[in-house]
Design an enzyme around this catalytic site. Sequence first.
Site, PDB file in Angstrom:
ATOM      1  N   LYS A  11       0.836  -1.209   0.000  1.00  0.00           N
ATOM      2  CA  LYS A  11       0.000   0.000   0.000  1.00  0.00           C
ATOM      3  C   LYS A  11       0.873   1.262   0.000  1.00  0.00           C
ATOM      4  CE  LYS A  11      -3.882  -2.236   2.405  1.00  0.00           C
ATOM      5  NZ  LYS A  11      -4.843  -2.093   3.553  1.00  0.00           N
ATOM      6  N   TYR A  51     -12.363  -2.609  -3.525  1.00  0.00           N
ATOM      7  CA  TYR A  51     -12.901  -2.581  -2.161  1.00  0.00           C
ATOM      8  C   TYR A  51     -14.433  -2.515  -2.139  1.00  0.00           C
ATOM      9  CZ  TYR A  51      -8.273  -2.076   0.026  1.00  0.00           C
ATOM     10  OH  TYR A  51      -6.982  -2.283   0.491  1.00  0.00           O
ATOM     11  N   ASN A 118      -1.838  -0.135   6.971  1.00  0.00           N
ATOM     12  CA  ASN A 118      -1.263  -1.405   7.443  1.00  0.00           C
ATOM     13  C   ASN A 118      -0.382  -2.113   6.403  1.00  0.00           C
ATOM     14  OD1 ASN A 118      -3.303  -2.166   5.785  1.00  0.00           O
ATOM     15  ND2 ASN A 118      -4.584  -3.098   7.352  1.00  0.00           N
ATOM     16  N   HIS A 121      -1.938  -5.464   1.402  1.00  0.00           N
ATOM     17  CA  HIS A 121      -3.212  -6.137   1.138  1.00  0.00           C
ATOM     18  C   HIS A 121      -2.908  -7.535   0.643  1.00  0.00           C
ATOM     19  CE1 HIS A 121      -7.125  -7.122  -0.588  1.00  0.00           C
ATOM     20  NE2 HIS A 121      -6.443  -7.605  -1.615  1.00  0.00           N
ATOM     21  N   GLU A 132      -9.564  -9.659  -8.070  1.00  0.00           N
ATOM     22  CA  GLU A 132      -8.565  -8.603  -7.843  1.00  0.00           C
ATOM     23  C   GLU A 132      -7.439  -8.658  -8.878  1.00  0.00           C
ATOM     24  OE1 GLU A 132      -7.448  -9.276  -3.758  1.00  0.00           O
ATOM     25  OE2 GLU A 132      -9.415  -8.647  -3.015  1.00  0.00           O
TER      26      GLU A 132
HETATM   27  P1  IDP Z   1      -7.779  -6.846   5.406  1.00  0.00           P
HETATM   28  O1  IDP Z   1      -6.933  -5.871   4.620  1.00  0.00           O
HETATM   29  O2  IDP Z   1      -7.048  -7.368   6.622  1.00  0.00           O
HETATM   30  O3  IDP Z   1      -8.379  -7.932   4.550  1.00  0.00           O
HETATM   31  P2  IDP Z   1     -10.421  -5.612   5.417  1.00  0.00           P
HETATM   32  O4  IDP Z   1     -11.447  -5.869   6.456  1.00  0.00           O
HETATM   33  O5  IDP Z   1     -10.637  -6.235   4.065  1.00  0.00           O
HETATM   34  O6  IDP Z   1      -8.991  -5.991   6.011  1.00  0.00           O
HETATM   35  O7  IDP Z   1     -10.329  -4.026   5.248  1.00  0.00           O
HETATM   36  C1  IDP Z   1      -9.654  -3.436   4.165  1.00  0.00           C
HETATM   37  C2  IDP Z   1      -8.755  -2.336   4.696  1.00  0.00           C
HETATM   38  O8  IDP Z   1      -9.562  -1.287   5.258  1.00  0.00           O
HETATM   39  C3  IDP Z   1      -7.826  -2.755   5.832  1.00  0.00           C
HETATM   40  O9  IDP Z   1      -6.639  -3.379   5.384  1.00  0.00           O
HETATM   41  C4  IDP Z   1      -7.562  -1.425   6.512  1.00  0.00           C
HETATM   42  O10 IDP Z   1      -6.614  -0.643   5.760  1.00  0.00           O
HETATM   43  C5  IDP Z   1      -8.922  -0.759   6.415  1.00  0.00           C
HETATM   44  N1  IDP Z   1      -9.793  -1.051   7.575  1.00  0.00           N
HETATM   45  C6  IDP Z   1     -10.492  -2.196   7.793  1.00  0.00           C
HETATM   46  N2  IDP Z   1     -11.218  -2.115   8.937  1.00  0.00           N
HETATM   47  C7  IDP Z   1     -10.973  -0.884   9.433  1.00  0.00           C
HETATM   48  C8  IDP Z   1     -11.439  -0.213  10.614  1.00  0.00           C
HETATM   49  O11 IDP Z   1     -12.243  -0.722  11.416  1.00  0.00           O
HETATM   50  N3  IDP Z   1     -10.955   1.055  10.830  1.00  0.00           N
HETATM   51  C9  IDP Z   1     -10.076   1.658   9.967  1.00  0.00           C
HETATM   52  N4  IDP Z   1      -9.631   1.066   8.853  1.00  0.00           N
HETATM   53  C10 IDP Z   1     -10.057  -0.205   8.588  1.00  0.00           C
HETATM   54 MG    MG Z   2      -9.736  -7.701   2.947  1.00  0.00          MG
END
Ligand code: IDP
Ligand code: MG
Length: 140
Positions: A11, A51, A118, A121, A132
Amino acid sequence: MTTERSLVLVKPDGYARGLTGEVLRRIEAKGYRLAALKVVSPTTDMLHRHYAEHEGKPFFEPLVEFMSSGPVTAVVIEGEQCIAGFRSLAGATDPTKAAPGSIRGDLGRDWGAKVQKNIVHGSDSPESAAHEIGIWFPEL
Ligand code: IDP
Ligand code: MG
């Protein structure tokens, strides 16, 4: 049976911090192959498709804005069970809770933003991976 593939993104936070090589190193050290790789500046349309499952959630617009904030390294990785394997390498979504030893646990932290930055992805199922890979590598 064809070998499993997963779509991995470094990212914009990981790219800007110079962590692309470290992420790729961990993928290769685990034993997965890099099947395709490029640096991309994603469009809003690509990010909305990528997304789509999160549309309407409070972090959706901050997420699209964050993912548009700079270049991303897109990678197709390959290897038996690499979807689950990379999710394990990446660690939990929240970098504060991600276990030490994981990419997010070792290299990520909370920056007080509306979206969790984070670093990586990884696809979460074979269906998501196919969808994707079509968005980021339409030429494949
Ligand atoms: P993942 O990347 O671990 O699969 P997902 O639930 O698919 O997580 O969410 C996509 C992205 O959205 C996450 O990687 C993170 O950057 C962001 N995200 C997910 N949940 C939250 C939240 O509760 N607060 C803030 N950002 C979030
Ligand atoms: Mg995800």
